[in-house]
Design an enzyme around this catalytic site. Sequence first.
Site, PDB file in Angstrom:
ATOM      1  N   ALA A  66      20.391 135.591  70.044  1.00  0.00           N
ATOM      2  CA  ALA A  66      19.968 136.367  68.877  1.00  0.00           C
ATOM      3  C   ALA A  66      19.625 137.768  69.363  1.00  0.00           C
ATOM      4  O   ALA A  66      19.261 137.960  70.526  1.00  0.00           O
ATOM      5  CB  ALA A  66      18.743 135.719  68.258  1.00  0.00           C
ATOM      6  N   GLY A 111      20.850 131.797  70.915  1.00  0.00           N
ATOM      7  CA  GLY A 111      21.645 131.624  69.695  1.00  0.00           C
ATOM      8  C   GLY A 111      23.137 131.547  69.970  1.00  0.00           C
ATOM      9  O   GLY A 111      23.883 130.916  69.215  1.00  0.00           O
ATOM     10  N   GLU A 114      23.702 128.072  70.832  1.00  0.00           N
ATOM     11  CA  GLU A 114      23.564 127.266  69.605  1.00  0.00           C
ATOM     12  C   GLU A 114      24.786 127.420  68.695  1.00  0.00           C
ATOM     13  O   GLU A 114      25.182 126.463  68.027  1.00  0.00           O
ATOM     14  CB  GLU A 114      22.282 127.669  68.868  1.00  0.00           C
ATOM     15  N   GLU A 134      14.893 130.756  75.426  1.00  0.00           N
ATOM     16  CA  GLU A 134      13.879 131.240  74.468  1.00  0.00           C
ATOM     17  C   GLU A 134      12.451 131.166  74.991  1.00  0.00           C
ATOM     18  O   GLU A 134      11.626 132.008  74.651  1.00  0.00           O
ATOM     19  CB  GLU A 134      13.986 130.464  73.141  1.00  0.00           C
TER      20      GLU A 134
HETATM   21  N1  COA Z   1      19.777 140.891  72.168  1.00  0.00           N
HETATM   22  C1  COA Z   1      19.936 142.222  72.099  1.00  0.00           C
HETATM   23  N2  COA Z   1      20.561 142.928  73.070  1.00  0.00           N
HETATM   24  C2  COA Z   1      21.018 142.226  74.128  1.00  0.00           C
HETATM   25  C3  COA Z   1      20.885 140.839  74.237  1.00  0.00           C
HETATM   26  C4  COA Z   1      20.218 140.171  73.189  1.00  0.00           C
HETATM   27  N3  COA Z   1      20.059 138.844  73.193  1.00  0.00           N
HETATM   28  N4  COA Z   1      21.430 140.449  75.422  1.00  0.00           N
HETATM   29  C5  COA Z   1      21.920 141.576  76.000  1.00  0.00           C
HETATM   30  N5  COA Z   1      21.660 142.632  75.220  1.00  0.00           N
HETATM   31  C6  COA Z   1      22.010 144.045  75.470  1.00  0.00           C
HETATM   32  C7  COA Z   1      21.101 144.664  76.518  1.00  0.00           C
HETATM   33  O1  COA Z   1      19.887 145.105  75.940  1.00  0.00           O
HETATM   34  C8  COA Z   1      21.976 145.799  77.008  1.00  0.00           C
HETATM   35  O2  COA Z   1      21.934 146.830  76.043  1.00  0.00           O
HETATM   36  P1  COA Z   1      21.678 148.374  76.511  1.00  0.00           P
HETATM   37  O3  COA Z   1      22.868 148.681  77.391  1.00  0.00           O
HETATM   38  O4  COA Z   1      21.665 149.131  75.234  1.00  0.00           O
HETATM   39  O5  COA Z   1      20.390 148.352  77.269  1.00  0.00           O
HETATM   40  C9  COA Z   1      23.386 145.196  76.950  1.00  0.00           C
HETATM   41  O6  COA Z   1      23.307 144.119  76.031  1.00  0.00           O
HETATM   42  C10 COA Z   1      23.852 144.646  78.291  1.00  0.00           C
HETATM   43  O7  COA Z   1      22.923 143.701  78.744  1.00  0.00           O
HETATM   44  P2  COA Z   1      22.222 143.730  80.201  1.00  0.00           P
HETATM   45  O8  COA Z   1      20.946 142.975  80.133  1.00  0.00           O
HETATM   46  O9  COA Z   1      22.155 145.131  80.698  1.00  0.00           O
HETATM   47  O10 COA Z   1      23.324 142.946  81.065  1.00  0.00           O
HETATM   48  P3  COA Z   1      23.078 142.142  82.416  1.00  0.00           P
HETATM   49  O11 COA Z   1      24.428 141.834  82.955  1.00  0.00           O
HETATM   50  O12 COA Z   1      22.125 142.873  83.291  1.00  0.00           O
HETATM   51  O13 COA Z   1      22.356 140.769  81.982  1.00  0.00           O
HETATM   52  C11 COA Z   1      22.024 138.805  80.615  1.00  0.00           C
HETATM   53  C12 COA Z   1      23.039 139.823  81.180  1.00  0.00           C
HETATM   54  C13 COA Z   1      22.774 137.930  79.618  1.00  0.00           C
HETATM   55  C14 COA Z   1      21.462 137.931  81.744  1.00  0.00           C
HETATM   56  C15 COA Z   1      20.867 139.574  79.917  1.00  0.00           C
HETATM   57  O14 COA Z   1      21.422 140.503  79.030  1.00  0.00           O
HETATM   58  C16 COA Z   1      19.931 138.696  79.127  1.00  0.00           C
HETATM   59  O15 COA Z   1      19.107 138.010  79.708  1.00  0.00           O
HETATM   60  N6  COA Z   1      20.018 138.744  77.779  1.00  0.00           N
HETATM   61  C17 COA Z   1      19.115 138.047  76.907  1.00  0.00           C
HETATM   62  C18 COA Z   1      19.375 136.574  76.885  1.00  0.00           C
HETATM   63  C19 COA Z   1      18.368 135.877  75.991  1.00  0.00           C
HETATM   64  O16 COA Z   1      17.190 135.801  76.278  1.00  0.00           O
HETATM   65  N7  COA Z   1      18.874 135.339  74.891  1.00  0.00           N
HETATM   66  C20 COA Z   1      18.060 134.596  73.948  1.00  0.00           C
HETATM   67  C21 COA Z   1      17.667 135.451  72.820  1.00  0.00           C
HETATM   68  S1  COA Z   1      16.666 134.538  71.662  1.00  0.00           S
END
Ligand code: COA
Length: 260
Positions: A66, A111, A114, A134
């Site tokens: 999400a 999400g 999911e 989460e």
């Molecule tokens: N919601 C909003 N933006 C997200 C996102 C999310 N769930 N996951 C990634 N992004 C965005 C980042 O903020 C970043 O945006 P920016 O360039 O404007 O800062 C872009 O996507 C790239 O992500 P980044 O974190 O820089 O890539 P990474 O390769 O370093 O890490 C992940 C990849 C997937 C490990 C990391 O993005 C992450 O942990 N995301 C969240 C996962 C999460 O907790 N999901 C559950 C949500 S309820």
Amino acid sequence: MEFSTILFEKKDSYVVITLNRPDKLNALNKQMFDDLDAAIRSIELDESVKALILTGTGEKAFAAGADIKELNESGERSGKLFSEYGSYVMKRLAQLRIPTIAAINGFALGGGCELALSCQMRFASENAKLGQPEVNLGIIPGYGATQRLTHLVGKAKAMELILSAKMINAVEAEKIGMVNAVYPQAELLAKTEEFIQLILSKGSLAVAGAIECIYAADELSELEGLHFESKMFGRLCGTQDFKEGTAAFLEKRQANFTGK
Ligand code: COA
């Protein structure tokens, strides 16, 4: 059809939906749920759509969850609505009566995982990473993982994944039954489409009947489910496809199903 956060491509008799916010790793925001909702509605209304594949743009993510920026603005009441809306859209996906496959081309987190769990099957690329992170954010999965993941992999594994927030790779996910198959990234979509074509070569009434019965396994007792299956079996024995399928076998030829 044109949407702002997803690509919708109709290919003969099936649709490929591609989540398309690559700069945000295809994170699911409100607009994307609106788009998915409308896309599912159009699939429901179009009888010529016989199967659905869901995938993500790029080589890095199916969907990284999400949209945390939108989520961050939630309070108690709006958080409940946030969960209910995503949950509603995923329920509609999970209730489609056509074969649905998630082609997980990278991160499927929160999400995103999911959404994949709301499809009937999941094929993953070798670089895919799945998880429910989460609890890292002080919340729990809100789009169905506590239920669908538990049904899919059992209580102990669902507890392990949801309580620890750990990510698992595609091979581990396949080992616990969370994904059906793993392919090199470059082959994922082609292999998924090949599998869809295999299903589409079967009698469509039989495929729909099997889906109906397998869904019933979640809702009915085993005894009720067995009655439901026998009723469906009988109904299918009254179809032209059944006559054609059995005749083709006896005449040692390919069946030519018409869906009647
Ligand atoms: N919601 C909003 N933006 C997200 C996102 C999310 N769930 N996951 C990634 N992004 C965005 C980042 O903020 C970043 O945006 P920016 O360039 O404007 O800062 C872009 O996507 C790239 O992500 P980044 O974190 O820089 O890539 P990474 O390769 O370093 O890490 C992940 C990849 C997937 C490990 C990391 O993005 C992450 O942990 N995301 C969240 C996962 C999460 O907790 N999901 C559950 C949500 S309820």
